[in-house]
Design a protein around this motif. Sequence first.
Motif, PDB file in Angstrom:
ATOM      1  N   MET A   1      -1.774 -41.024 -11.170  1.00 42.61           N
ATOM      2  CA  MET A   1      -0.411 -40.479 -11.300  1.00 42.61           C
ATOM      3  C   MET A   1       0.217 -40.286  -9.922  1.00 42.61           C
ATOM      4  SD  MET A   1       0.786 -36.883 -13.063  1.00 42.61           S
ATOM      5  CE  MET A   1       2.491 -36.369 -13.005  1.00 42.61           C
ATOM      6  N   LEU A   2       1.454 -40.696  -9.748  1.00 42.92           N
ATOM      7  CA  LEU A   2       2.161 -40.572  -8.487  1.00 42.92           C
ATOM      8  C   LEU A   2       2.717 -39.153  -8.354  1.00 42.92           C
ATOM      9  CD1 LEU A   2       2.961 -42.233  -6.032  1.00 42.92           C
ATOM     10  CD2 LEU A   2       5.081 -42.813  -7.212  1.00 42.92           C
ATOM     11  N   SER A   3       2.268 -38.430  -7.334  1.00 43.65           N
ATOM     12  CA  SER A   3       2.719 -37.062  -7.107  1.00 43.65           C
ATOM     13  C   SER A   3       2.889 -36.849  -5.612  1.00 43.65           C
ATOM     14  CB  SER A   3       1.699 -36.063  -7.656  1.00 43.65           C
ATOM     15  OG  SER A   3       0.475 -36.151  -6.930  1.00 43.65           O
ATOM     16  N   ALA A   4       3.548 -35.748  -5.254  1.00 41.69           N
ATOM     17  CA  ALA A   4       3.734 -35.443  -3.834  1.00 41.69           C
ATOM     18  C   ALA A   4       2.386 -35.300  -3.134  1.00 41.69           C
ATOM     19  CB  ALA A   4       4.549 -34.161  -3.694  1.00 41.69           C
ATOM     20  N   ARG A   5       1.430 -34.662  -3.817  1.00 39.25           N
ATOM     21  CA  ARG A   5       0.115 -34.476  -3.204  1.00 39.25           C
ATOM     22  C   ARG A   5      -0.601 -35.807  -3.001  1.00 39.25           C
ATOM     23  NH1 ARG A   5      -3.838 -30.707  -2.246  1.00 39.25           N
ATOM     24  NH2 ARG A   5      -5.931 -31.593  -2.201  1.00 39.25           N
ATOM     25  N   SER A   6      -0.616 -36.646  -4.031  1.00 39.47           N
ATOM     26  CA  SER A   6      -1.327 -37.914  -3.918  1.00 39.47           C
ATOM     27  C   SER A   6      -0.663 -38.821  -2.879  1.00 39.47           C
ATOM     28  CB  SER A   6      -1.392 -38.618  -5.274  1.00 39.47           C
ATOM     29  OG  SER A   6      -0.096 -38.989  -5.726  1.00 39.47           O
ATOM     30  N   LEU A   7       0.649 -38.765  -2.809  1.00 43.00           N
ATOM     31  CA  LEU A   7       1.375 -39.586  -1.850  1.00 43.00           C
ATOM     32  C   LEU A   7       1.031 -39.171  -0.418  1.00 43.00           C
ATOM     33  CD1 LEU A   7       3.578 -41.735  -1.324  1.00 43.00           C
ATOM     34  CD2 LEU A   7       5.245 -39.863  -1.390  1.00 43.00           C
ATOM     35  N   PHE A   8       1.109 -37.867  -0.159  1.00 47.35           N
ATOM     36  CA  PHE A   8       0.812 -37.421   1.196  1.00 47.35           C
ATOM     37  C   PHE A   8      -0.661 -37.596   1.522  1.00 47.35           C
ATOM     38  CE2 PHE A   8      -0.010 -34.490   4.682  1.00 47.35           C
ATOM     39  CZ  PHE A   8       0.992 -34.871   5.561  1.00 47.35           C
ATOM     40  N   GLN A   9      -1.539 -37.425   0.538  1.00 42.11           N
ATOM     41  CA  GLN A   9      -2.967 -37.620   0.791  1.00 42.11           C
ATOM     42  C   GLN A   9      -3.239 -39.060   1.226  1.00 42.11           C
ATOM     43  OE1 GLN A   9      -5.477 -34.920   0.287  1.00 42.11           O
ATOM     44  NE2 GLN A   9      -6.290 -36.372   1.794  1.00 42.11           N
ATOM     45  N   GLU A  10      -2.532 -39.993   0.614  1.00 43.98           N
ATOM     46  CA  GLU A  10      -2.683 -41.394   0.985  1.00 43.98           C
ATOM     47  C   GLU A  10      -2.234 -41.626   2.424  1.00 43.98           C
ATOM     48  OE1 GLU A  10      -1.519 -45.802  -0.835  1.00 43.98           O
ATOM     49  OE2 GLU A  10      -0.697 -43.966  -1.753  1.00 43.98           O
ATOM     50  N   GLN A 132      10.304 -28.474   2.932  1.00 48.59           N
ATOM     51  CA  GLN A 132       9.281 -29.490   3.141  1.00 48.59           C
ATOM     52  C   GLN A 132       7.945 -28.863   3.505  1.00 48.59           C
ATOM     53  OE1 GLN A 132      11.321 -32.010   6.076  1.00 48.59           O
ATOM     54  NE2 GLN A 132      11.429 -33.608   4.523  1.00 48.59           N
ATOM     55  N   MET A 133       7.979 -27.876   4.381  1.00 43.45           N
ATOM     56  CA  MET A 133       6.729 -27.238   4.796  1.00 43.45           C
ATOM     57  C   MET A 133       6.138 -26.391   3.675  1.00 43.45           C
ATOM     58  SD  MET A 133       6.131 -28.569   7.625  1.00 43.45           S
ATOM     59  CE  MET A 133       4.551 -27.711   7.685  1.00 43.45           C
ATOM     60  N   GLU A 134       6.990 -25.805   2.829  1.00 39.25           N
ATOM     61  CA  GLU A 134       6.485 -25.066   1.675  1.00 39.25           C
ATOM     62  C   GLU A 134       5.742 -26.005   0.725  1.00 39.25           C
ATOM     63  OE1 GLU A 134       5.432 -22.373  -1.128  1.00 39.25           O
ATOM     64  OE2 GLU A 134       6.178 -21.982   0.904  1.00 39.25           O
ATOM     65  N   LEU A 135       6.251 -27.227   0.566  1.00 37.90           N
ATOM     66  CA  LEU A 135       5.580 -28.216  -0.277  1.00 37.90           C
ATOM     67  C   LEU A 135       4.213 -28.581   0.306  1.00 37.90           C
ATOM     68  CD1 LEU A 135       5.754 -30.152  -2.722  1.00 37.90           C
ATOM     69  CD2 LEU A 135       6.788 -31.829  -1.171  1.00 37.90           C
ATOM     70  N   LEU A 136       4.167 -28.802   1.611  1.00 34.62           N
ATOM     71  CA  LEU A 136       2.882 -29.120   2.251  1.00 34.62           C
ATOM     72  C   LEU A 136       1.929 -27.933   2.182  1.00 34.62           C
ATOM     73  CD1 LEU A 136       3.941 -31.155   5.425  1.00 34.62           C
ATOM     74  CD2 LEU A 136       2.891 -32.011   3.325  1.00 34.62           C
ATOM     75  N   ARG A 151       0.272 -24.073   7.835  1.00 33.94           N
ATOM     76  CA  ARG A 151       0.595 -22.651   7.628  1.00 33.94           C
ATOM     77  C   ARG A 151       1.430 -22.102   8.775  1.00 33.94           C
ATOM     78  NH1 ARG A 151      -4.902 -22.630   6.288  1.00 33.94           N
ATOM     79  NH2 ARG A 151      -5.416 -21.496   8.199  1.00 33.94           N
ATOM     80  N   MET A 152       1.062 -22.451  10.007  1.00 30.15           N
ATOM     81  CA  MET A 152       1.789 -21.929  11.165  1.00 30.15           C
ATOM     82  C   MET A 152       3.214 -22.469  11.217  1.00 30.15           C
ATOM     83  SD  MET A 152       0.827 -22.124  15.230  1.00 30.15           S
ATOM     84  CE  MET A 152      -0.339 -20.758  15.092  1.00 30.15           C
ATOM     85  N   ILE A 153       3.376 -23.768  11.044  1.00 34.95           N
ATOM     86  CA  ILE A 153       4.710 -24.357  11.113  1.00 34.95           C
ATOM     87  C   ILE A 153       5.574 -23.860   9.960  1.00 34.95           C
ATOM     88  CG2 ILE A 153       6.015 -26.519  11.035  1.00 34.95           C
ATOM     89  CD1 ILE A 153       3.614 -27.871  12.397  1.00 34.95           C
TER      90      ILE A 153
END
Length: 262
Positions: A1-10, A132-136, A151-153
């Motif tokens: 499944m395409l998700s924000a997490r899987s996309l960034f993990q890639e 964006q940083m909250e998503l990460l 967390r810091m940023i």
Amino acid sequence: MLSARSLFQEILDNDESFRLFCSIAASGESQGGWENGRIAALVPPSERELAPKITRHGADEDKHGRIFNALMKKRGLEPVEIPPETDYTMLLEKYGIGLAHEKLKDDQPLTVQDIVTYLAHSRVTEQRASEQMELLRKHFSDDPDIGRAVRMISNDEDNHLAYCHEELLRFAYAGHGRAIQRTLRESALAEIRVYRDVSLAVMDHMGRILGWPRAKAATLAAGIHAVYAYDRLVGWRRMVALRMPERRDALSGPAQAAPEFA
């Protein structure tokens, strides 16, 4: 499944895509550090009390740039020259949003209206950065490689957004309300267009690095266009609303050091 997490993990798992991501982020943060440093130096005499907060804002941005560079260095990677179509900061300036770099390179003091423009532009762009940083942070806060940096940023971006709200409300109470609302709306509408264009460009480069099939690339592009359509219709309003933040005086004091990164 395409998700924000899987996309960034890639993106995170591949050295070349991670290097491009960090290089783009580091470039934008460093540019923001320079801009804030120049604005702090050129603050008009009537607003000198703002100078330390603007300096702190710039110091945070510089720190973020060092963090992204340190994350690359940790993996034995060198920064890469970023494609101009992915340069969010410079594209915003091209559309006339914020203070022109030519003005910041001059030694003439800024006006109060210049400071209002800077704060309104920052309120819009810091909204995007905070989201964006909250998503990460939601997906990677506990990641052993990037969790501390995220967390810091993220905390810094939340402080920057709070600072913009508080200072803009102060200027609104001083009689600049109409100018603030006009500048916020102009900045928000330009930002969502630039964000769409940069997102499409970044995903295009990532897709070529990671060998995404055409269907996946098309799906991601459609998602970016859908976000733009929503923001253009109603989402921009979240970028122009002003409210007194829970974090008051968020940029008082020096920037928090990050010796573990840089």
